[in-house]
Design an enzyme around this catalytic site. Structure first.
Site, PDB file in Angstrom:
ATOM      1  N   ASN A 158     -13.666  -2.291  17.014  1.00  0.00           N
ATOM      2  CA  ASN A 158     -13.188  -2.125  18.394  1.00  0.00           C
ATOM      3  C   ASN A 158     -14.138  -1.444  19.359  1.00  0.00           C
ATOM      4  O   ASN A 158     -13.932  -1.509  20.564  1.00  0.00           O
ATOM      5  CB  ASN A 158     -11.878  -1.329  18.389  1.00  0.00           C
ATOM      6  CG  ASN A 158     -10.790  -2.078  17.655  1.00  0.00           C
ATOM      7  OD1 ASN A 158     -10.505  -3.222  17.981  1.00  0.00           O
ATOM      8  ND2 ASN A 158     -10.211  -1.456  16.647  1.00  0.00           N
TER       9      ASN A 158
ATOM     10  N   HIS B 241     -13.058   1.824  -0.546  1.00  0.00           N
ATOM     11  CA  HIS B 241     -13.008   0.720   0.437  1.00  0.00           C
ATOM     12  C   HIS B 241     -13.519  -0.589  -0.170  1.00  0.00           C
ATOM     13  O   HIS B 241     -13.945  -1.487   0.566  1.00  0.00           O
ATOM     14  CB  HIS B 241     -13.883   0.999   1.685  1.00  0.00           C
ATOM     15  CG  HIS B 241     -13.365   2.079   2.582  1.00  0.00           C
ATOM     16  ND1 HIS B 241     -14.213   2.939   3.252  1.00  0.00           N
ATOM     17  CD2 HIS B 241     -12.109   2.428   2.933  1.00  0.00           C
ATOM     18  CE1 HIS B 241     -13.491   3.767   3.971  1.00  0.00           C
ATOM     19  NE2 HIS B 241     -12.211   3.495   3.806  1.00  0.00           N
TER      20      HIS B 241
ATOM     21  N   GLU C 288      -7.666  -6.221   4.173  1.00  0.00           N
ATOM     22  CA  GLU C 288      -7.491  -5.831   2.770  1.00  0.00           C
ATOM     23  C   GLU C 288      -6.192  -6.403   2.203  1.00  0.00           C
ATOM     24  O   GLU C 288      -6.122  -6.760   1.030  1.00  0.00           O
ATOM     25  CB  GLU C 288      -7.484  -4.297   2.669  1.00  0.00           C
ATOM     26  CG  GLU C 288      -8.867  -3.702   2.900  1.00  0.00           C
ATOM     27  CD  GLU C 288      -8.829  -2.260   3.382  1.00  0.00           C
ATOM     28  OE1 GLU C 288      -8.475  -2.042   4.557  1.00  0.00           O
ATOM     29  OE2 GLU C 288      -9.156  -1.373   2.589  1.00  0.00           O
TER      30      GLU C 288
ATOM     31  N   ARG D  60     -13.752  13.807   8.066  1.00  0.00           N
ATOM     32  CA  ARG D  60     -14.529  14.189   6.878  1.00  0.00           C
ATOM     33  C   ARG D  60     -15.992  14.378   7.251  1.00  0.00           C
ATOM     34  O   ARG D  60     -16.540  13.629   8.061  1.00  0.00           O
ATOM     35  CB  ARG D  60     -14.435  13.121   5.791  1.00  0.00           C
ATOM     36  CG  ARG D  60     -13.063  12.985   5.205  1.00  0.00           C
ATOM     37  CD  ARG D  60     -13.050  11.981   4.065  1.00  0.00           C
ATOM     38  NE  ARG D  60     -11.712  11.467   3.875  1.00  0.00           N
ATOM     39  CZ  ARG D  60     -11.413  10.195   3.683  1.00  0.00           C
ATOM     40  NH1 ARG D  60     -12.377   9.281   3.616  1.00  0.00           N
ATOM     41  NH2 ARG D  60     -10.177   9.821   3.535  1.00  0.00           N
TER      42      ARG D  60
ATOM     43  N   HIS E 285     -17.927  -0.356   7.041  1.00  0.00           N
ATOM     44  CA  HIS E 285     -16.491  -0.170   7.263  1.00  0.00           C
ATOM     45  C   HIS E 285     -16.340   1.183   7.954  1.00  0.00           C
ATOM     46  O   HIS E 285     -16.410   2.241   7.325  1.00  0.00           O
ATOM     47  CB  HIS E 285     -15.752  -0.189   5.917  1.00  0.00           C
ATOM     48  CG  HIS E 285     -14.278   0.065   6.034  1.00  0.00           C
ATOM     49  ND1 HIS E 285     -13.336  -0.895   5.760  1.00  0.00           N
ATOM     50  CD2 HIS E 285     -13.581   1.168   6.403  1.00  0.00           C
ATOM     51  CE1 HIS E 285     -12.122  -0.401   5.953  1.00  0.00           C
ATOM     52  NE2 HIS E 285     -12.254   0.862   6.342  1.00  0.00           N
TER      53      HIS E 285
ATOM     54  N   ARG F 187      -2.180  -2.182  -3.718  1.00  0.00           N
ATOM     55  CA  ARG F 187      -3.469  -1.529  -3.515  1.00  0.00           C
ATOM     56  C   ARG F 187      -3.484  -0.293  -4.421  1.00  0.00           C
ATOM     57  O   ARG F 187      -2.610   0.568  -4.316  1.00  0.00           O
ATOM     58  CB  ARG F 187      -3.621  -1.090  -2.064  1.00  0.00           C
ATOM     59  CG  ARG F 187      -4.905  -0.337  -1.855  1.00  0.00           C
ATOM     60  CD  ARG F 187      -4.822   0.608  -0.698  1.00  0.00           C
ATOM     61  NE  ARG F 187      -6.076   1.313  -0.575  1.00  0.00           N
ATOM     62  CZ  ARG F 187      -6.210   2.459   0.070  1.00  0.00           C
ATOM     63  NH1 ARG F 187      -5.177   3.008   0.670  1.00  0.00           N
ATOM     64  NH2 ARG F 187      -7.369   3.049   0.128  1.00  0.00           N
TER      65      ARG F 187
ATOM     66  N   LYS G 210       3.451   0.729   2.993  1.00  0.00           N
ATOM     67  CA  LYS G 210       3.162  -0.336   3.953  1.00  0.00           C
ATOM     68  C   LYS G 210       3.247  -1.665   3.220  1.00  0.00           C
ATOM     69  O   LYS G 210       2.872  -1.750   2.044  1.00  0.00           O
ATOM     70  CB  LYS G 210       1.734  -0.187   4.504  1.00  0.00           C
ATOM     71  CG  LYS G 210       1.544   1.045   5.349  1.00  0.00           C
ATOM     72  CD  LYS G 210       0.197   0.982   6.061  1.00  0.00           C
ATOM     73  CE  LYS G 210      -0.158   2.346   6.608  1.00  0.00           C
ATOM     74  NZ  LYS G 210      -1.447   2.846   6.231  1.00  0.00           N
TER      75      LYS G 210
ATOM     76  N   ASN H  27       0.879  -1.175   0.000  1.00  0.00           N
ATOM     77  CA  ASN H  27       0.000   0.000   0.000  1.00  0.00           C
ATOM     78  C   ASN H  27       0.914   1.222   0.000  1.00  0.00           C
ATOM     79  O   ASN H  27       1.469   1.589   1.032  1.00  0.00           O
ATOM     80  CB  ASN H  27      -0.891  -0.037   1.242  1.00  0.00           C
ATOM     81  CG  ASN H  27      -1.893   1.107   1.251  1.00  0.00           C
ATOM     82  OD1 ASN H  27      -1.802   2.028   0.431  1.00  0.00           O
ATOM     83  ND2 ASN H  27      -2.839   1.061   2.174  1.00  0.00           N
TER      84      ASN H  27
ATOM     85  N   GLY I 232     -13.921   3.267  10.017  1.00  0.00           N
ATOM     86  CA  GLY I 232     -12.594   3.545  10.567  1.00  0.00           C
ATOM     87  C   GLY I 232     -12.455   5.047  10.719  1.00  0.00           C
ATOM     88  O   GLY I 232     -13.445   5.742  10.985  1.00  0.00           O
ATOM     89  N   ASN I 233     -11.249   5.566  10.515  1.00  0.00           N
ATOM     90  CA  ASN I 233     -11.121   7.020  10.501  1.00  0.00           C
ATOM     91  C   ASN I 233     -11.855   7.543   9.261  1.00  0.00           C
ATOM     92  O   ASN I 233     -12.606   8.504   9.329  1.00  0.00           O
ATOM     93  CB  ASN I 233      -9.633   7.385  10.497  1.00  0.00           C
ATOM     94  CG  ASN I 233      -9.454   8.859  10.705  1.00  0.00           C
ATOM     95  OD1 ASN I 233     -10.205   9.493  11.441  1.00  0.00           O
ATOM     96  ND2 ASN I 233      -8.466   9.421  10.044  1.00  0.00           N
ATOM     97  N   GLY I 234     -11.654   6.845   8.136  1.00  0.00           N
ATOM     98  CA  GLY I 234     -12.544   7.014   6.987  1.00  0.00           C
ATOM     99  C   GLY I 234     -13.627   5.955   7.121  1.00  0.00           C
ATOM    100  O   GLY I 234     -13.402   4.940   7.773  1.00  0.00           O
TER     101      GLY I 234
ATOM    102  N   ASP J 242     -10.651  10.943  16.970  1.00  0.00           N
ATOM    103  CA  ASP J 242     -10.542   9.552  17.406  1.00  0.00           C
ATOM    104  C   ASP J 242     -11.721   9.189  18.306  1.00  0.00           C
ATOM    105  O   ASP J 242     -11.936   9.834  19.341  1.00  0.00           O
ATOM    106  CB  ASP J 242      -9.212   9.367  18.156  1.00  0.00           C
ATOM    107  CG  ASP J 242      -8.896   7.903  18.394  1.00  0.00           C
ATOM    108  OD1 ASP J 242      -9.790   7.172  18.853  1.00  0.00           O
ATOM    109  OD2 ASP J 242      -7.751   7.498  18.118  1.00  0.00           O
TER     110      ASP J 242
HETATM  111  P1  ADP Z   1      -8.246   4.190   8.564  1.00  0.00           P
HETATM  112  O1  ADP Z   1      -7.793   2.885   7.935  1.00  0.00           O
HETATM  113  O2  ADP Z   1      -9.449   4.794   7.936  1.00  0.00           O
HETATM  114  O3  ADP Z   1      -7.150   5.173   8.814  1.00  0.00           O
HETATM  115  P2  ADP Z   1      -8.810   2.535  10.879  1.00  0.00           P
HETATM  116  O4  ADP Z   1      -9.744   1.543  10.321  1.00  0.00           O
HETATM  117  O5  ADP Z   1      -7.443   2.090  11.252  1.00  0.00           O
HETATM  118  O6  ADP Z   1      -8.762   3.842  10.011  1.00  0.00           O
HETATM  119  O7  ADP Z   1      -9.508   3.162  12.176  1.00  0.00           O
HETATM  120  C1  ADP Z   1      -8.851   4.104  12.980  1.00  0.00           C
HETATM  121  C2  ADP Z   1      -9.864   4.659  13.969  1.00  0.00           C
HETATM  122  O8  ADP Z   1     -10.405   3.583  14.757  1.00  0.00           O
HETATM  123  C3  ADP Z   1      -9.274   5.606  15.006  1.00  0.00           C
HETATM  124  O9  ADP Z   1      -9.280   6.930  14.532  1.00  0.00           O
HETATM  125  C4  ADP Z   1     -10.215   5.456  16.171  1.00  0.00           C
HETATM  126  O10 ADP Z   1     -11.224   6.432  16.077  1.00  0.00           O
HETATM  127  C5  ADP Z   1     -10.874   4.117  15.970  1.00  0.00           C
HETATM  128  N1  ADP Z   1     -10.616   3.158  17.048  1.00  0.00           N
HETATM  129  C6  ADP Z   1      -9.583   2.301  17.181  1.00  0.00           C
HETATM  130  N2  ADP Z   1      -9.717   1.579  18.335  1.00  0.00           N
HETATM  131  C7  ADP Z   1     -10.862   2.002  18.924  1.00  0.00           C
HETATM  132  C8  ADP Z   1     -11.566   1.677  20.127  1.00  0.00           C
HETATM  133  N3  ADP Z   1     -11.119   0.749  20.961  1.00  0.00           N
HETATM  134  N4  ADP Z   1     -12.705   2.319  20.389  1.00  0.00           N
HETATM  135  C9  ADP Z   1     -13.174   3.267  19.547  1.00  0.00           C
HETATM  136  N5  ADP Z   1     -12.579   3.613  18.419  1.00  0.00           N
HETATM  137  C10 ADP Z   1     -11.438   3.007  18.099  1.00  0.00           C
END
Ligand code: ADP
Length: 393
Positions: free
Chosen positions: A330, A177, A379, A236, A203, A88, A14, A7, A205-207, A278
């Site tokens: 998580n 994604h 992925e 975003r 999905h 990727r 990565k 990636n 995550g941060n995104g 976060d």
């Molecule tokens: P991306 O791939 O989009 O950068 P990830 O899928 O790695 O993001 O997700 C990162 C986000 O997951 C972090 O910004 C945080 O908000 C969230 N995160 C990780 N662990 C936890 C947790 N235990 N509880 C709540 N949110 C979490």
């Protein structure tokens, strides 16, 4: 059979090295600050972690060091053990409907589609070129983030804007994604033991993006022309009224791309809470009754619920909902709040099961009308599987 998943970002690379006999990760790591002062890398292998600081002028430097280290650390005996490299790739527009063996034409297309992913496509090309230089005889495969969403029909991917924006400039929903949503679909095929089911893959995550899947194919997804649309994310905004953009441009004396940058980097959880992008920080502050964090969390949950409800109707009912990525995998409180708001669809989750982490878990109760799962996404493995398949392994 050993495959590397790559990636490549504009200043990072990565990697995960897989032994495809059992799909295990033999080594993984990241090279950072490529082309910037203060380059560094880390390689995890065999329960150990090597961390080094070294100037990395180009992606080729990173790839050369990576391959040297794999041999030096005896992770592999020689470079001949590497059978394929999977990359990727972010944007394949409507030309790439599935993964492909990388040829000059693919690189040319990535360059041509640059304006659709100005940060990612050029970085992806740097990653490809670096491996071509260092491992010229090893086959490479490209796995596009957009490909899985190519099964959307016109009704889903067209925007209600002048048709010429689509025909002349390619303005349509592409979705992102896709590799993660496809992985979740594969896992659910295995769990449900059939190919034809209706799935909503979240999905988060941060995104974040949510995809409606029928019989293994994407029928709609929340991200659009760019990854800015859809649900609210870490930084975003997701969907907003586009008229806000010229209004804020005038108020703040900014140009359009500056305001769009604010929508990408200073909005979402971060923007609403004025505190953090976060979810862990937001939830901690919610415990202390921080009002903006409470508002940000409620809005975030609501956007997810809105789209799940919309896709429930679109799919004519749903067999399973899956949560994945950083927040989805998580955060038990996040999942609980989303599922509580969907109780009217007959969704019930078991609070003990919802607290489990790190593995595929069914968190819904037996009498829930829809099964709800947590599925850790992978992925990198999906990229390695496609690579193996396409190089004829
Ligand atoms: P991306 O791939 O989009 O950068 P990830 O899928 O790695 O993001 O997700 C990162 C986000 O997951 C972090 O910004 C945080 O908000 C969230 N995160 C990780 N662990 C936890 C947790 N235990 N509880 C709540 N949110 C979490």
């Amino acid at each position: 059979m050993k495959i590397i998943s790559i990636n490549a970002g504009s200043s990072s690379l990565k990697f995960s090295l897989f032994d495809m006999r059992n799909e295990s990760v033999i080594a993984s790591g990241v090279f950072e600050r490529i082309g910037i002062e203060g380059g560094k890398y880390s390689i995890k292998y065999n329960g150990e972690k090597l961390q080094c600081e070294v100037n990395l002028d180009t992606h080729t430097d990173a790839v050369e060091i990576l391959l040297d280290k794999l041999v030096e650390l005896r992770i592999i005996r020689s470079l001949n053990e590497i059978d394929g490299v999977g990359h990727r790739l972010v944007h394949g527009k409507d030309k790439y409907k599935e993964s492909v063996v990388i040829t000059d034409e693919v690189i040319h297309d990535l360059d041509n589609f640059r304006e659709f992913a100005p940060l990612h496509n050029p970085a992806n090309i740097l990653g490809i070129e670096a491996f071509r230089k260092v491992l010229p005889s090893v086959k490479m495969v490209g796995v596009f983030d957009t490909a899985f969403h190519q099964t959307m029909n016109e009704e889903a991917y067209m925007y209600p804007v002048p048709y010429s924006w689509y025909s002349d400039y390619g303005v349509r929903k592409y979705g992102f994604h896709g590799t993660s949503h496809r992985y979740i679909t594969e896992v659910m095929k295995g769990i449900l033991g059939k190919d034809n089911f209706r799935l909503i893959s979240c999905h988060i995550g941060n995104g974040g993006s949510i995809t409606a899947i029928k019989d293994g194919k994407c029928v709609d997804t929340t991200m659009g022309f760019t990854p800015l649309s859809g649900i609210m994310m870490g930084t975003r905004s997701g969907d907003i009224d586009p008229s806000i953009i010229p209004y804020v441009m005038e108020k703040e004396g900014k140009n359009a791309s500056e305001v769009v940058d604010d929508l990408n980097k200073k909005s979402g959880l971060l923007g609403m809470s004025s505190y953090s992008n976060d979810m862990r920080d937001i939830l901690e502050e919610c415990e202390k009754q921080n009002e903006r964090c409470l508002l940000a969390k409620v809005k975030y949950v609501r956007r997810v619920v809105d789209y799940i409800a919309q896709y429930y109707v679109l799919l004519g009912g749903v067999d399973a909902i899956c949560f994945t990525a950083g927040v989805g995998e998580n955060s038990a409180p996040f999942r609980r709040e989303v599922c509580e708001k969907l109780a009217c669809l007959g969704i019930k989750i078991d609070l003990d099961l919802n607290n489990k982490r790190g593995e595929v878990t069914k968190i819904s109760t037996d009498d829930s009308l829809i099964s709800v799962y947590v599925v850790p996404t992978d992925e990198e493995l999906m990229i390695a599987r496609d690579t193996l398949r396409l190089i004829g392994g």
